[in-house]
Write an enzyme that holds these catalytic residues in place. Structure first.
Site, mmCIF file in Angstrom:
data_model
loop_
_atom_site.group_PDB
_atom_site.id
_atom_site.type_symbol
_atom_site.label_atom_id
_atom_site.label_comp_id
_atom_site.label_asym_id
_atom_site.label_seq_id
_atom_site.Cartn_x
_atom_site.Cartn_y
_atom_site.Cartn_z
ATOM 1 C CE LYS A 492 3.952 -0.873 -28.178
ATOM 2 N NZ LYS A 492 4.407 -0.441 -29.479
ATOM 3 N NE ARG A 590 11.275 0.775 -32.970
ATOM 4 C CZ ARG A 590 10.111 1.130 -32.416
ATOM 5 N NH1 ARG A 590 10.089 1.903 -31.343
ATOM 6 N NH2 ARG A 590 8.973 0.729 -32.932
ATOM 7 C CE1 TYR A 716 14.782 8.641 4.448
ATOM 8 C CE2 TYR A 716 13.199 8.291 2.672
ATOM 9 C CZ TYR A 716 13.941 7.806 3.753
ATOM 10 O OH TYR A 716 13.834 6.500 4.114
ATOM 11 C CG MET A 765 11.118 2.168 -2.321
ATOM 12 S SD MET A 765 12.066 0.819 -1.630
ATOM 13 C CE MET A 765 13.728 1.427 -1.810
HETATM 14 C C1 LIG Z 1 3.605 0.454 -30.103
HETATM 15 C C2 LIG Z 1 3.422 0.336 -31.526
HETATM 16 C C3 LIG Z 1 2.257 0.824 -32.138
HETATM 17 C C4 LIG Z 1 1.198 1.610 -31.410
HETATM 18 O O1 LIG Z 1 1.606 2.933 -31.289
HETATM 19 P P1 LIG Z 1 0.699 4.027 -30.562
HETATM 20 O O2 LIG Z 1 1.421 5.291 -30.754
HETATM 21 O O3 LIG Z 1 0.655 3.607 -29.137
HETATM 22 O O4 LIG Z 1 -0.611 3.977 -31.209
HETATM 23 C C5 LIG Z 1 2.089 0.570 -33.483
HETATM 24 N N1 LIG Z 1 3.027 -0.099 -34.195
HETATM 25 C C6 LIG Z 1 4.162 -0.564 -33.637
HETATM 26 C C7 LIG Z 1 5.147 -1.263 -34.486
HETATM 27 C C8 LIG Z 1 4.405 -0.348 -32.287
HETATM 28 O O5 LIG Z 1 5.541 -0.789 -31.757
#
Ligand SMILES: *Cc1c(COP(=O)(O)O)cnc(C)c1O
Length: 822
Positions: A492, A590, A716, A765
């Site tokens: 992701k 969540r 700046y 930037m």
């Molecule tokens: C991102 C995520 C992981 C991985 O977590 P890490 O701490 O990066 O190993 C595992 N399970 C879910 C549901 C996640 O969203």
């Protein structure tokens, strides 16, 4: 080339042959991904922890392979009438046995190299040095593992003057398998360091394991400055009457390195041998190169070279290009640049990487003459042509006056040119579109001129992703898993900032079981790039369910409304048994069904045929923090209770999983059926950082230098005040690239020429300024490391009072990613 009849091989392996006894075998493979193959190939179906070659026999049969070494337990010869099978107890052992037998037939001297670092460089340098008056063969790149060493020996030419083979181990009892395959007459033990230490009690026991390689050699070459190596070498000498040929910075060794003088481009080594000083200059200055060079010098002396030969050969040592670079190129192409000293072994490795580029439909190879392969050109280019065919290359461009002579060997789509100029003259940009291109040229062919026209020449800020490090980290986590536990890798957020299909391609090649993305567009992008692994979408939006089905993506279902919506869409499409993943909220609050939802969920699931619950999972909130361990166990408990009830209601057993990266390292008893690896793959651990390798290096360069007077200010709002005359370097990276503005005004440091330089003034930037007053000889164009090995992402996260995840995922998309592989 190998030349064994199948019944002879079967005898060597103590196997049971079913098939054509007279079939001649001239090469072996373990690679199930060949696109085409000849019937004289022998495939060994290896069974790894998570990979089983037997699954690919049907596929390989359809590609033309007719001879297989398989495990007794998996005998399936009835299915493939005109194939031959040798059944054995253990296919890996059989491969090693065959290699050991073949080794015993080679009648030239073998040099065996092992050690923690420098093996490949020493091997390559010795090949450069020795080939001035001998025919030298060697193992390809770092083919030094349990399988790699066997394949190396089975792949090297039977006709040579000397062979150099590299052997590496990562855990106890491995060298005993490699020793009979390498059986070196001359041994080189390069050094002893931290690599693979996680599997050994201490340095001494690792050294002892490595030393097994040398138990039958005549002479052992090493540096006596490593006390463990020295002690073990003397033990070996006492037991097996081995000659020791050593070097040291101190007295007492065969050669003494008395002194090193360095200038900016070379180092002169003052070496004392038999009371005489030899001065040897090498075109390298770093300490690792000096150590590697000393091993080579010691070997050359042992082999009887004169001092004059040695000084002249060592002065011409060439750097060993160990890495392949993958970059974006013109018209949506991907360019793989491999300038490694070309030989067949490294060509094969590079072609594998080309085959992995699934985001393109077409694959092209641009290849020069292969120099110093030690093979007759006719044999060499017929082998090259076969390999190109086997690895599924769509178009080949050959450049050079040797390869062009053998153009008739090459099938398919080909073009040949006498030299670079001819090729570049004929070159038109429009012909290169949406293609993966491998550029493989011997150094003298100057393929950098070709890469310059193919590349997007953008000299700017880069995020360099080390694919070897990524695979190392993957294997480290795999090593922590119990047999049959599956691995889902989280890609992701652009794989935590490191890339999309580039990372997924590699994970697919290494056969992980699942990929996980956050949103559907990430999943679609992977499918469009040719990724076929199952993909779980963690945050599926209701409106996206049609696309989910169209792209064969598997949603996380976390509420009754998501369940109802999704099953309605499935019914509309008339789909049944669609894989879904149920999320249980055990404490994160969540997304997810709560444990109280379980009875209602069970009764709804009972009647649903449109879905199949592929897995049930939950997410732990604090696996990296021991002060919450009690809560973690409570979460596991809630998860287990709920998921067992659901499984019971379903009447079948979905996969259960709950561990993330830190969880894999700290709670191995809760692996259930699968784990979800994230940040650990990208090189960050909150538990055993030292076992992981750095994956991402953010780099830029010095764009301009300013010498300014005391009292002037930088940037700046005049925040960077200098108290003394100063040298300020401007670097083209700013907060829009993801360099957090809170690193302004000395909070953050970057690395220039191996030294830390503070960021001065406010970060802008697109640029910022660093103070390089205390670093000698900084020039415009010099490389600047924002993060990598040092400073590390972890250090930057600490400064910013955040977590490494945020630092990695904040690098903006305008920063070009390049991928490197050794
Ligand atoms: C991102 C995520 C992981 C991985 O977590 P890490 O701490 O990066 O190993 C595992 N399970 C879910 C549901 C996640 O969203």
């Amino acid at each position: 080339m190998l030349n064994y009849k199948l019944d002879v091989i079967s005898k060597i392996l103590n196997g049971k042959l079913n098939g054509d006894a007279d079939l001649v075998i001239n090469s072996v493979t373990i690679d199930s991904r060949l696109a085409n193959a000849s019937k004289n190939h022998l495939f060994f179906a290896l069974i790894g922890e998570r990979h089983n070659g037997h699954q690919f026999i049907g596929d390989l049969y359809s590609k033309g392979i007719r001879a297989f070494v398989i495990s007794h337990a998996k005998n399936q010869h009835q299915q493939y009438p005109d194939a031959s099978f040798i059944a054995v107890d253990n296919t890996l052992k059989a491969l090693q046995q065959f290699a050991a037998y073949h080794r015993s037939q080679l009648n030239y001297t073998i040099i065996g190299v092992t050690g923690s670092n420098g093996k490949t460089i020493v091997k390559e340098w010795l090949a450069q040095l020795l080939s001035f008056d001998r025919k030298v063969v060697r193992s390809p790149k770092s083919y030094n593992s349990q399988v790699g060493v066997a394949l190396s020996v089975l792949g090297i030419d039977t006709n040579a003057d000397i062979g150099i083979l590299e052997a590496g181990i990562s855990r106890p009892n491995e060298m005993a398998n490699l020793e009979p395959i390498v059986k070196p007459q001359i041994g080189i033990f390069t050094n002893l360091g931290a690599a693979h230490q996680e599997n050994f009690d201490d340095l001494y026991s690792k050294a002892k394991e490595k030393m097994h390689l040398f138990k039958n050699c005549d002479t052992l070459i090493y540096s006596a400055d490593y006390p463990q190596i020295d002690e073990l070498a003397h033990e070996l000498k006492n037991k097996h009457a081995i000659k020791l040929f050593t070097w040291s910075k101190n007295k007492g060794a065969t050669l003494q390195l008395q002194k090193v003088d360095k200038d900016s481009t070379s180092a002169t080594l003052h070496v004392l041998y038999k009371g005489k000083e030899i001065r040897i200059t090498i075109p390298f200055t770093d300490n690792a190169s000096i150590e590697n060079a000393m091993h080579c010098i010691t070997t050359l002396i042992h082999l009887g070279h004169t001092n004059e030969q040695i000084t002249s050969l060592m002065a011409r040592l060439q750097p060993v290009a160990m890495r392949l670079e993958i970059k974006e190129a013109i018209n949506g192409c991907t360019l793989i640049n491999d300038s490694y000293n070309s030989d067949l072994g490294s060509l094969s490795i590079a072609l594998d990487l080309l085959a992995q580029q699934r985001q393109h439909k077409k694959r092209m190879l641009i290849i020069s003459d292969i120099l110093q392969s030690g093979l007759e050109p006719g044999i060499l280019y017929s082998k090259v042509a076969t390999m190109i065919d086997e690895k599924g290359v769509d178009k080949t461009i050959g450049i050079g006056n040797e390869i062009i002579k053998y153009s008739q060997y090459f099938k398919n789509n080909t073009e040949f040119y006498l030299n670079n100029q001819e090729f570049l003259h004929a070159f038109t940009r429009q012909e290169y579109k949406d293609t993966a291109i491998l550029l493989k040229g011997s150094r003298t062919f100057q393929f950098e001129r070709i890469s310059a026209v193919l590349e997007h020449k953008l000299h700017r800020t880069l995020l360099e992703i080390d694919l070897n490090a990524l695979v190392h980290n993957l294997n480290y986590f795999r090593g922590l898993l119990k047999p049959n536990v599956k691995i889902m890798v989280m890609v992701k957020a652009f794989s935590y900032g490191s890339g999309s299909h580039e990372i997924a391609n590699l994970l697919q090649f290494h056969r992980v079981d699942y990929l996980g993305v956050a949103f559907i567009d990430e999943g679609i992008a992977l499918r469009e790039a040719g990724i076929t692994l199952p993909i779980v979408v963690l945050n599926p939006e209701f409106g996206s369910y049609d696309l989910m089905i169209e792209y064969n993506l598997e949603p996380e279902i976390f509420s009754f409304s998501s369940l109802n919506n999704f099953t309605n869409v499935l019914s509309k499409h008339g789909v049944t048994n669609y894989p879904i993943h149920l999320k249980i909220d055990t404490g994160m609050h969540r997304l997810g069904f709560t444990p109280n939802d379980t009875p209602k969920l069970c009764s709804q699931l009972d009647s649903l045929t449109s879905i199949r619950v592929e897995s049930i999972f939950s997410h732990l909130v604090a696996t990296d923090d021991s002060q919450h361990d009690k809560f973690t166990l409570e979460q596991v408990n809630r998860f287990e209770t709920a998921s067992l009830q659901i499984a019971k209601a379903l009447g079948y057993k979905p996969m259960l999983h709950i561990l993330n990266s830190a969880g894999i390292e700290r709670f191995s008893q809760y692996q259930f059926d699968a784990v979800r690896l994230g940040i650990g793959l990208y090189g960050i651990s909150s538990v055993h950082q030292k076992y992981l390798e750095n994956v991402s290096t953010l780099k830029t360069f010095v764009a301009q230098l300013h010498e300014i007077d005391a009292g002037e200010t930088v940037g700046y709002n005049r925040m960077g005040i200098v108290k003394q005359p100063s040298i300020i370097a401007t670097i083209p990276i700013g907060y829009a690239d993801g360099l957090n503005r809170r690193l302004s005004n000395g909070k953050g440091n970057v690395m220039v020429k191996g030294k830390l330089a503070p960021i001065i003034g406010n970060i802008s930037m697109d640029t910022c300024m660093i103070d390089v007053t205390s670093i000698p000889l900084v020039n415009e164009g010099d490389e600047v490391i924002i993060f990598g090995n040092k400073p590390s992402v972890i250090e930057i996260a600490k400064t910013l009072e955040t977590i490494p995840y945020e630092v990695l995922t904040s690098i903006s998309r305008r920063v070009k990613r390049i991928y490197i592989q050794e």
